[in-house]
Design a protein around this motif. Sequence first.
Motif, PDB file in Angstrom:
ATOM      1  N   PRO A 159     -43.292   5.266  63.689  1.00  7.64           N
ATOM      2  CA  PRO A 159     -42.371   6.382  63.856  1.00  7.64           C
ATOM      3  C   PRO A 159     -41.639   6.708  62.553  1.00  7.64           C
ATOM      4  O   PRO A 159     -41.374   5.816  61.741  1.00  7.64           O
ATOM      5  N   ALA A 160     -41.341   7.975  62.362  1.00  5.71           N
ATOM      6  CA  ALA A 160     -40.608   8.411  61.172  1.00  5.71           C
ATOM      7  C   ALA A 160     -39.145   7.995  61.316  1.00  5.71           C
ATOM      8  O   ALA A 160     -38.260   8.814  61.502  1.00  5.71           O
ATOM      9  N   SER A 161     -38.927   6.682  61.241  1.00  8.94           N
ATOM     10  CA  SER A 161     -37.587   6.090  61.394  1.00  8.94           C
ATOM     11  C   SER A 161     -37.313   5.231  60.166  1.00  8.94           C
ATOM     12  O   SER A 161     -37.516   4.022  60.191  1.00  8.94           O
ATOM     13  N   PRO A 162     -36.882   5.845  59.064  1.00 10.07           N
ATOM     14  CA  PRO A 162     -36.700   5.085  57.831  1.00 10.07           C
ATOM     15  C   PRO A 162     -35.585   4.056  57.939  1.00 10.07           C
ATOM     16  O   PRO A 162     -34.615   4.247  58.657  1.00 10.07           O
ATOM     17  N   GLY A 163     -35.767   2.957  57.202  1.00  9.82           N
ATOM     18  CA  GLY A 163     -34.727   1.950  57.103  1.00  9.82           C
ATOM     19  C   GLY A 163     -33.664   2.371  56.102  1.00  9.82           C
ATOM     20  O   GLY A 163     -33.875   3.291  55.309  1.00  9.82           O
ATOM     21  N   PHE A 164     -32.551   1.675  56.131  1.00  8.49           N
ATOM     22  CA  PHE A 164     -31.452   2.010  55.222  1.00  8.49           C
ATOM     23  C   PHE A 164     -31.032   0.835  54.359  1.00  8.49           C
ATOM     24  O   PHE A 164     -30.137   0.962  53.539  1.00  8.49           O
ATOM     25  N   TYR A 165     -31.710  -0.317  54.490  1.00  7.42           N
ATOM     26  CA  TYR A 165     -31.329  -1.468  53.685  1.00  7.42           C
ATOM     27  C   TYR A 165     -31.642  -1.271  52.206  1.00  7.42           C
ATOM     28  O   TYR A 165     -31.116  -1.978  51.360  1.00  7.42           O
ATOM     29  N   GLN A 166     -32.494  -0.280  51.881  1.00  4.19           N
ATOM     30  CA  GLN A 166     -32.788  -0.012  50.481  1.00  4.19           C
ATOM     31  C   GLN A 166     -31.731   0.896  49.841  1.00  4.19           C
ATOM     32  O   GLN A 166     -31.871   1.305  48.692  1.00  4.19           O
ATOM     33  N   MET A 167     -30.675   1.201  50.602  1.00  5.46           N
ATOM     34  CA  MET A 167     -29.546   2.011  50.117  1.00  5.46           C
ATOM     35  C   MET A 167     -30.022   3.364  49.578  1.00  5.46           C
ATOM     36  O   MET A 167     -29.869   3.675  48.395  1.00  5.46           O
ATOM     37  N   PRO A 168     -30.601   4.202  50.433  1.00  6.13           N
ATOM     38  CA  PRO A 168     -31.120   5.495  49.969  1.00  6.13           C
ATOM     39  C   PRO A 168     -30.008   6.384  49.419  1.00  6.13           C
ATOM     40  O   PRO A 168     -28.895   6.403  49.941  1.00  6.13           O
ATOM     41  N   LYS A 169     -30.341   7.108  48.374  1.00  4.28           N
ATOM     42  CA  LYS A 169     -29.379   8.035  47.764  1.00  4.28           C
ATOM     43  C   LYS A 169     -29.746   9.496  48.037  1.00  4.28           C
ATOM     44  O   LYS A 169     -28.910  10.372  47.928  1.00  4.28           O
ATOM     45  N   THR A 170     -31.007   9.732  48.363  1.00  9.19           N
ATOM     46  CA  THR A 170     -31.482  11.090  48.591  1.00  9.19           C
ATOM     47  C   THR A 170     -32.390  11.126  49.817  1.00  9.19           C
ATOM     48  O   THR A 170     -32.847  10.084  50.300  1.00  9.19           O
ATOM     49  N   LEU A 171     -32.671  12.338  50.276  1.00  6.91           N
ATOM     50  CA  LEU A 171     -33.637  12.493  51.363  1.00  6.91           C
ATOM     51  C   LEU A 171     -35.014  12.017  50.920  1.00  6.91           C
ATOM     52  O   LEU A 171     -35.767  11.449  51.711  1.00  6.91           O
ATOM     53  N   ASP A 172     -35.359  12.232  49.652  1.00  2.00           N
ATOM     54  CA  ASP A 172     -36.647  11.758  49.149  1.00  2.00           C
ATOM     55  C   ASP A 172     -36.778  10.246  49.303  1.00  2.00           C
ATOM     56  O   ASP A 172     -37.871   9.736  49.572  1.00  2.00           O
ATOM     57  N   ASP A 173     -35.670   9.508  49.151  1.00  2.00           N
ATOM     58  CA  ASP A 173     -35.714   8.055  49.337  1.00  2.00           C
ATOM     59  C   ASP A 173     -36.134   7.707  50.761  1.00  2.00           C
ATOM     60  O   ASP A 173     -36.859   6.729  50.983  1.00  2.00           O
ATOM     61  N   LEU A 174     -35.683   8.510  51.732  1.00  2.00           N
ATOM     62  CA  LEU A 174     -36.057   8.258  53.125  1.00  2.00           C
ATOM     63  C   LEU A 174     -37.545   8.551  53.340  1.00  2.00           C
ATOM     64  O   LEU A 174     -38.238   7.816  54.042  1.00  2.00           O
ATOM     65  N   GLY A 175     -38.031   9.628  52.715  1.00  2.00           N
ATOM     66  CA  GLY A 175     -39.458   9.918  52.793  1.00  2.00           C
ATOM     67  C   GLY A 175     -40.289   8.839  52.133  1.00  2.00           C
ATOM     68  O   GLY A 175     -41.351   8.457  52.623  1.00  2.00           O
ATOM     69  N   ASP A 176     -39.786   8.304  51.013  1.00  2.00           N
ATOM     70  CA  ASP A 176     -40.509   7.249  50.299  1.00  2.00           C
ATOM     71  C   ASP A 176     -40.582   5.962  51.106  1.00  2.00           C
ATOM     72  O   ASP A 176     -41.552   5.205  50.988  1.00  2.00           O
ATOM     73  N   PHE A 177     -39.564   5.693  51.916  1.00  2.00           N
ATOM     74  CA  PHE A 177     -39.590   4.491  52.745  1.00  2.00           C
ATOM     75  C   PHE A 177     -40.780   4.539  53.698  1.00  2.00           C
ATOM     76  O   PHE A 177     -41.532   3.572  53.828  1.00  2.00           O
ATOM     77  N   ILE A 178     -40.970   5.684  54.349  1.00  2.00           N
ATOM     78  CA  ILE A 178     -42.094   5.827  55.281  1.00  2.00           C
ATOM     79  C   ILE A 178     -43.418   5.790  54.516  1.00  2.00           C
ATOM     80  O   ILE A 178     -44.383   5.130  54.936  1.00  2.00           O
ATOM     81  N   ALA A 179     -43.481   6.476  53.370  1.00  2.00           N
ATOM     82  CA  ALA A 179     -44.703   6.458  52.558  1.00  2.00           C
ATOM     83  C   ALA A 179     -45.051   5.036  52.137  1.00  2.00           C
ATOM     84  O   ALA A 179     -46.214   4.622  52.199  1.00  2.00           O
ATOM     85  N   GLY A 180     -44.042   4.269  51.738  1.00  2.00           N
ATOM     86  CA  GLY A 180     -44.273   2.886  51.332  1.00  2.00           C
ATOM     87  C   GLY A 180     -44.763   2.016  52.471  1.00  2.00           C
ATOM     88  O   GLY A 180     -45.649   1.165  52.288  1.00  2.00           O
ATOM     89  N   ARG A 181     -44.205   2.220  53.653  1.00  2.00           N
ATOM     90  CA  ARG A 181     -44.662   1.447  54.817  1.00  2.00           C
ATOM     91  C   ARG A 181     -46.118   1.763  55.147  1.00  2.00           C
ATOM     92  O   ARG A 181     -46.889   0.883  55.518  1.00  2.00           O
ATOM     93  N   ILE A 182     -46.498   3.034  55.005  1.00  2.00           N
ATOM     94  CA  ILE A 182     -47.891   3.407  55.247  1.00  2.00           C
ATOM     95  C   ILE A 182     -48.798   2.737  54.221  1.00  2.00           C
ATOM     96  O   ILE A 182     -49.842   2.171  54.575  1.00  2.00           O
ATOM     97  N   LEU A 183     -48.407   2.793  52.951  1.00  2.00           N
ATOM     98  CA  LEU A 183     -49.214   2.157  51.910  1.00  2.00           C
ATOM     99  C   LEU A 183     -49.393   0.671  52.199  1.00  2.00           C
ATOM    100  O   LEU A 183     -50.490   0.123  52.023  1.00  2.00           O
ATOM    101  N   ASN A 184     -48.332   0.005  52.647  1.00  2.00           N
ATOM    102  CA  ASN A 184     -48.443  -1.413  53.004  1.00  2.00           C
ATOM    103  C   ASN A 184     -49.476  -1.616  54.104  1.00  2.00           C
ATOM    104  O   ASN A 184     -50.294  -2.543  54.042  1.00  2.00           O
ATOM    105  N   LEU A 185     -49.454  -0.755  55.125  1.00  2.00           N
ATOM    106  CA  LEU A 185     -50.407  -0.874  56.229  1.00  2.00           C
ATOM    107  C   LEU A 185     -51.837  -0.598  55.777  1.00  2.00           C
ATOM    108  O   LEU A 185     -52.792  -1.071  56.398  1.00  2.00           O
ATOM    109  N   LEU A 186     -51.968   0.168  54.700  1.00  2.00           N
ATOM    110  CA  LEU A 186     -53.290   0.453  54.150  1.00  2.00           C
ATOM    111  C   LEU A 186     -53.759  -0.649  53.214  1.00  2.00           C
ATOM    112  O   LEU A 186     -54.845  -0.564  52.640  1.00  2.00           O
ATOM    113  N   GLY A 187     -52.915  -1.680  53.047  1.00  2.00           N
ATOM    114  CA  GLY A 187     -53.284  -2.794  52.185  1.00  2.00           C
ATOM    115  C   GLY A 187     -53.060  -2.520  50.714  1.00  2.00           C
ATOM    116  O   GLY A 187     -53.639  -3.181  49.853  1.00  2.00           O
ATOM    117  N   HIS A 188     -52.217  -1.542  50.410  1.00  2.00           N
ATOM    118  CA  HIS A 188     -51.942  -1.171  49.022  1.00  2.00           C
ATOM    119  C   HIS A 188     -50.506  -1.533  48.683  1.00  2.00           C
ATOM    120  O   HIS A 188     -49.586  -1.206  49.423  1.00  2.00           O
TER     121      HIS A 188
END
Length: 198
Positions: A159-188
């Motif tokens: 789900p598009a439910s970004p975490g906040f422990y990375q202390m996001p400063k912008t909306l892009d940071d929230l988008g990057d959290f989801i992108a990063g989680r996907i990359l992890n699931l892809l083994g990257h």
Amino acid sequence: MKLVVGLAGASGSIYAARFLKALFSIEGETYITASPASLRIFSEEYETSVKTTEDILLFVEEKWKVKPKHKFHVRNFLDIGSDIASGSNVWDAMVVIPCSMKTVASMSAGLTENLIERAADVTLKERRRLIVVPRETPYNRIHLRNMLALDEAGAILLPASPGFYQMPKTLDDLGDFIAGRILNLLGHSQTLFPKWEG
């Protein structure tokens, strides 16, 4: 890495945009298709005027000044005779981002009326990784049942439910959290946000 990516007409264009931005810097190739609804929503949410999937890729490249290492192959949303509509073609995984509840319902029922639904069906039947990023709130029981059916068929619901422990400063940071989680699931490995250190 060889992927299929579908943009399926839910709010949350930032998640698709930041995931595509991340892909730009990774060696590999992606077959991409976008629904008419996703093009409209992308235009509205980014206050731009994209008319095609190619326009979205150009928007991402120009907005964040990224030089693509990744190769993108655009496919027509309505072409259920496309190469990615057949299991005889091979890809590592498919990501549907963001994913509307209509598309969740269709995928969970095995309906294949467009290329996103058909490619997802192929991904599941060939036992490849399908990552679905639903963007809706709250969920009703129909949504939950459909997502459970997808999970039982082998899909991963992210789900598009970004975490906040990375202390996001912008909306892009929230988008990057989801992108990063996907990359992890892809083994990257990803550097879009710091991992939790405890």
